[in-house]
Design an enzyme around this catalytic site. Structure first.
Site, PDB file in Angstrom:
ATOM      1  N   LYS A 167       0.832  -1.210   0.000  1.00  9.84           N
ATOM      2  CA  LYS A 167       0.000   0.000   0.000  1.00  9.84           C
ATOM      3  C   LYS A 167       0.868   1.262   0.000  1.00  9.84           C
ATOM      4  CE  LYS A 167      -2.316  -0.979   3.827  1.00  9.84           C
ATOM      5  NZ  LYS A 167      -1.656  -2.255   4.218  1.00  9.84           N
ATOM      6  N   ARG A 204      -9.986   0.168   8.692  1.00  7.88           N
ATOM      7  CA  ARG A 204      -9.557  -1.192   9.059  1.00  7.88           C
ATOM      8  C   ARG A 204     -10.561  -1.932   9.915  1.00  7.88           C
ATOM      9  NH1 ARG A 204      -3.014  -0.871   9.247  1.00  7.88           N
ATOM     10  NH2 ARG A 204      -2.942   0.976   7.956  1.00  7.88           N
ATOM     11  N   ARG A 243      12.163  -5.273   5.129  1.00  6.13           N
ATOM     12  CA  ARG A 243      11.718  -3.892   4.872  1.00  6.13           C
ATOM     13  C   ARG A 243      12.379  -2.881   5.810  1.00  6.13           C
ATOM     14  NH1 ARG A 243       5.451  -1.880   4.891  1.00  6.13           N
ATOM     15  NH2 ARG A 243       5.433  -2.273   7.123  1.00  6.13           N
ATOM     16  N   ARG A 301      10.852  -0.764  11.247  1.00  2.00           N
ATOM     17  CA  ARG A 301       9.721  -0.407  12.101  1.00  2.00           C
ATOM     18  C   ARG A 301       9.603  -1.414  13.235  1.00  2.00           C
ATOM     19  NH1 ARG A 301       4.613   0.773   8.236  1.00  2.00           N
ATOM     20  NH2 ARG A 301       3.651  -0.374   9.934  1.00  2.00           N
ATOM     21  N   ARG A 333      -0.280  -8.678  13.380  1.00  2.00           N
ATOM     22  CA  ARG A 333      -0.935  -7.777  12.409  1.00  2.00           C
ATOM     23  C   ARG A 333      -1.722  -8.581  11.372  1.00  2.00           C
ATOM     24  NH1 ARG A 333       4.030  -4.633  10.491  1.00  2.00           N
ATOM     25  NH2 ARG A 333       2.640  -3.399   9.167  1.00  2.00           N
TER      26      ARG A 333
HETATM   27  P1  AMP Z   1       0.537   0.956   8.617  1.00  6.01           P
HETATM   28  O1  AMP Z   1       1.592   1.988   8.511  1.00  6.01           O
HETATM   29  O2  AMP Z   1      -0.582   1.232   7.670  1.00  6.01           O
HETATM   30  O3  AMP Z   1       1.072  -0.438   8.508  1.00  6.01           O
HETATM   31  O4  AMP Z   1      -0.085   1.078  10.093  1.00  6.01           O
HETATM   32  C1  AMP Z   1       0.740   0.851  11.219  1.00  6.01           C
HETATM   33  C2  AMP Z   1      -0.099   0.706  12.466  1.00  6.01           C
HETATM   34  O5  AMP Z   1      -0.838   1.914  12.701  1.00  6.01           O
HETATM   35  C3  AMP Z   1      -1.155  -0.392  12.424  1.00  6.01           C
HETATM   36  O6  AMP Z   1      -0.608  -1.672  12.734  1.00  6.01           O
HETATM   37  C4  AMP Z   1      -2.113   0.108  13.514  1.00  6.01           C
HETATM   38  O7  AMP Z   1      -1.581  -0.110  14.807  1.00  6.01           O
HETATM   39  C5  AMP Z   1      -2.106   1.615  13.283  1.00  6.01           C
HETATM   40  N1  AMP Z   1      -3.164   2.034  12.322  1.00  6.01           N
HETATM   41  C6  AMP Z   1      -2.989   2.648  11.119  1.00  6.01           C
HETATM   42  N2  AMP Z   1      -4.167   2.893  10.531  1.00  6.01           N
HETATM   43  C7  AMP Z   1      -5.118   2.416  11.371  1.00  6.01           C
HETATM   44  C8  AMP Z   1      -6.543   2.350  11.331  1.00  6.01           C
HETATM   45  N3  AMP Z   1      -7.245   2.841  10.291  1.00  6.01           N
HETATM   46  N4  AMP Z   1      -7.179   1.769  12.375  1.00  6.01           N
HETATM   47  C9  AMP Z   1      -6.507   1.301  13.439  1.00  6.01           C
HETATM   48  N5  AMP Z   1      -5.175   1.312  13.547  1.00  6.01           N
HETATM   49  C10 AMP Z   1      -4.476   1.874  12.517  1.00  6.01           C
END
Ligand code: AMP
Length: 211
Positions: free
Chosen positions: A13, A88, A127, A156, A167
């Site tokens: 993404k 999500r 990554r 990360r 996740r």
């Molecule tokens: P990402 O960078 O998209 O992989 O998001 C990293 C982390 O941010 C996720 O594992 C969640 O802990 C949190 N997060 C990001 N977007 C959301 C969302 N829409 N709802 C809940 N948690 C989120």
């Protein structure tokens, strides 16, 4: 025009969002990036979100809906936005629908990047991301520099194996049902094969939007 970019962690993404947004002529919004910026800036939002994120759990819906509401009300998002990993849970889909109704906006389509878990574990294990602009890289060591902004590449905390497993489980349990919710509400869901070169995946996604 609101487009949702959807997919498991590691589906690509963060790589595809800026390419698709540039082709569509809209900005991107990623709640993950907003939350990481809040953590870096030490804001109350960042303090609340950090422990959820480090474990690979979802941040509470109320927090995310607050971010969505503020961001979509900004003039720069008035003509459309690509939402990257922003919805999500079903509660977030319902909350976004309410915000859209208030603002006279509409979710035009959901693009779901499709990939199997084995490929994800392989991708995320290699990554790194830019600490500054969040660009993800595969196969680049921590401590090297970002091609785009010269920032420092780091791993990360939630790309460690336990957090990755969590996740993926969270995605199946809480996020996958969102696709069915959009289908039931008449929004088009396009499943995009996310394995292949970055260019091919971008072309597939744009092709799906054009049909
Ligand atoms: P990402 O960078 O998209 O992989 O998001 C990293 C982390 O941010 C996720 O594992 C969640 O802990 C949190 N997060 C990001 N977007 C959301 C969302 N829409 N709802 C809940 N948690 C989120």
């Amino acid at each position: 025009m609101i487009i949702l970019l959807f997919g498991k962690p590691g589906a690509g993404k963060g790589t595809q969002a800026p390419l698709l947004a540039a082709a569509l002529g809209v900005p991107t919004l990623a709640t993950g990036d907003e939350l990481r910026a809040a953590i870096r800036n030490g804001t109350p939002l960042g303090l609340e979100a950090k422990s959820y994120m480090d474990r690979g759990d979802l941040v509470p819906d109320a927090v995310i809906l607050g971010i969505i509401k503020v961001a979509l009300s900004e003039p720069r998002h008035a003509r459309g936005v690509l939402l990257d990993g922003v919805v999500r849970t079903v509660a977030q889909a319902e909350g976004l629908a309410a915000v859209c109704e208030e603002l006279g906006q509409d979710v035009k389509a959901v693009l779901c990047l499709d990939i199997d878990d084995e490929e994800i574990v392989r991708r995320l294990a290699g990554r790194t991301v830019c600490e500054n602009c969040q660009t993800p890289y595969t196969g680049r060591e921590p401590g090297t520099t970002c091609d785009k902004c010269g920032g420092n590449l780091v791993r990360r905390p939630d790309d460690e194996p336990d957090a990755i497993r969590n996740r993926l489980a969270v995605y199946e349990r809480q996020t996958a049902p969102v696709l069915a919710w959009y289908r039931e509400h008449g929004t088009r869901v396009a499943i995009i094969d996310a394995v292949g070169s970055v260019r091919d995946v971008t072309a597939r996604a744009l092709g799906a939007l054009a049909t």
